[in-house]
Motif scaffolding. Sequence first.
Motif: not given
Length: 121
Positions: A47-54, A56-57
Motif C-alpha cells: 500500500v502507498y502512503m505519503p513519504l515518512n523519513p522516520a 521503518a516499514d
Amino acid sequence: MKTEGMHTGEFLVSEGNNSISREQVTFGANLDMEPGTVVAKVTATGVYMPLNPAGADGTEMAAGVLYAGKVTDASGGDGVIIARLAEVVDSMLVWPAGITAEEQAAAVGELAGLDIITRNS
C-alpha cells in the motif's frame, strides 16, 4: 483572497509516451494528499502512503509522486502515481512537514533511481 491549489499533473515537466510513467496503485486509509505528494510503499502490504523519513516499514523510501489529488476513506483507495521516466518541478513537490534537507536530498536520489528527475523551477 483565495489561493488556488495545485492541479492534476501540474508538477510534471515531461513524462514517457503512452502513460508509461504512470502506475495505478492502492493507497492507505484516511489520507488527504495533493498532486505532487512524494509517496512511499509499505513493504509488508504494498500500500502507498505519503513519504515518512522516520518510518521503518518502507515509507521512508520515495517510490513515486502522486499524479492527482487523492482523499481516501477508512478502507483506502486507488489512485495514480508517477512511478518512472519523468521530469518533475522540484518546487512543486509536496514533502512531509518537518523533513530535513538531508532527508529531502535522499528522497530526490531515490526518485532519480526510478528515473524521476527533479528540475529547478
